[in-house]
Motif scaffolding. Structure first.
Motif, short mmCIF file in Angstrom:
data_model
loop_
_atom_site.label_atom_id
_atom_site.label_comp_id
_atom_site.label_asym_id
_atom_site.label_seq_id
_atom_site.Cartn_x
_atom_site.Cartn_y
_atom_site.Cartn_z
N GLN A 135 0.81 -1.22 0.00
CA GLN A 135 0.00 0.00 0.00
C GLN A 135 0.84 1.27 0.00
OE1 GLN A 135 -3.24 -0.07 2.81
NE2 GLN A 135 -3.65 -2.22 2.40
N GLY A 136 2.14 1.12 -0.07
CA GLY A 136 3.02 2.29 -0.09
C GLY A 136 3.74 2.42 1.21
N PRO A 137 4.57 3.39 1.29
CA PRO A 137 4.73 4.55 0.40
C PRO A 137 5.67 4.23 -0.77
CG PRO A 137 6.25 4.76 2.21
CD PRO A 137 5.45 3.49 2.46
N LEU A 138 5.74 5.18 -1.69
CA LEU A 138 6.73 5.10 -2.76
C LEU A 138 8.12 5.23 -2.16
CD1 LEU A 138 4.88 7.40 -5.23
CD2 LEU A 138 5.65 5.10 -5.82
N LYS A 139 9.08 4.59 -2.79
CA LYS A 139 10.47 4.74 -2.38
C LYS A 139 10.86 6.21 -2.51
CE LYS A 139 15.09 3.31 -3.77
NZ LYS A 139 15.85 2.59 -4.80
N GLU A 140 11.66 6.70 -1.58
CA GLU A 140 12.10 8.09 -1.61
C GLU A 140 12.77 8.40 -2.95
OE1 GLU A 140 15.17 10.98 0.76
OE2 GLU A 140 14.18 9.39 1.90
N GLY A 141 12.40 9.51 -3.55
CA GLY A 141 12.98 9.95 -4.81
C GLY A 141 12.25 9.49 -6.06
N GLU A 142 11.25 8.60 -5.91
CA GLU A 142 10.56 8.08 -7.09
C GLU A 142 9.73 9.14 -7.82
OE1 GLU A 142 10.87 4.23 -8.26
OE2 GLU A 142 12.45 5.63 -7.66
N LEU A 143 9.12 10.07 -7.09
CA LEU A 143 8.33 11.11 -7.78
C LEU A 143 9.24 12.04 -8.57
CD1 LEU A 143 5.61 11.92 -5.10
CD2 LEU A 143 5.45 10.43 -7.12
#
Length: 155
Positions: A135-143
């Motif tokens: 359910q997350g979160p996205l890995k840091e830096g992915e955005l």
């Protein structure tokens, strides 16, 4: 260039990536962001580039993305360029089951690319964006990586 980003999202992570991609595209091109339900009724005739994304679920894209892909009638994508992306949870820290399924079944983005190519499109790139847990979160830096990918995608 008119670029349309289409996505589905279960827990919001793929939506966040799609929004970041849309931001990156918007720096250089006219862009539209649609979820897969909205996209089923969208007129793609004057779309020059299409980007489609989905969470990976058992190695596949989600049913809403499948329905969107089925709604694209030939020859709407003939000769058009596309790119695909997915969110997935491979790597360290995942359960043995998740890692085994990812290795066995792969990811959604290449499968989306194949479907779009069957409809006459040319896929220029596919990317996977990492979600740390289901359910997350996205890995840091992915955005930021998604924004950068989009900025450079059509150069």
């Amino acid at each position: 260039m008119k670029v349309v980003v289409v996505y589905d999202s279960k827990y919001g992570n793929t939506r966040l990536v799609a929004e970041a991609i849309n931001e990156g595209i918007g720096k250089n091109h006219e862009n539209i962001l649609l979820n897969s339900a909205e996209a089923k009724t969208f007129d793609f005739n004057d779309t020059e580039f299409l980007i489609v994304g989905s969470p990976t679920s058992g190695g596949w894209y989600t049913n809403p993305v499948k329905e969107f892909l089925e709604s694209l009638r030939d020859p709407i994508l003939k000769g058009k360029k596309v790119a695909t992306f997915d969110t997935s949870t491979p790597g360290k820290g995942n359960s043995v089951v998740v890692n085994t399924l990812t290795k066995m079944f792969g990811n959604a983005a290449p499968r989306i690319a194949r479907e779009l190519e069957k409809k006459g499109a040319t896929c220029i790139d596919s990317q996977m964006f990492i979600v740390l847990e289901m359910q997350g979160p996205l890995k840091e830096g992915e955005l930021e990586r998604a924004r950068n990918w989009a900025e450079n995608l059509l150069l």
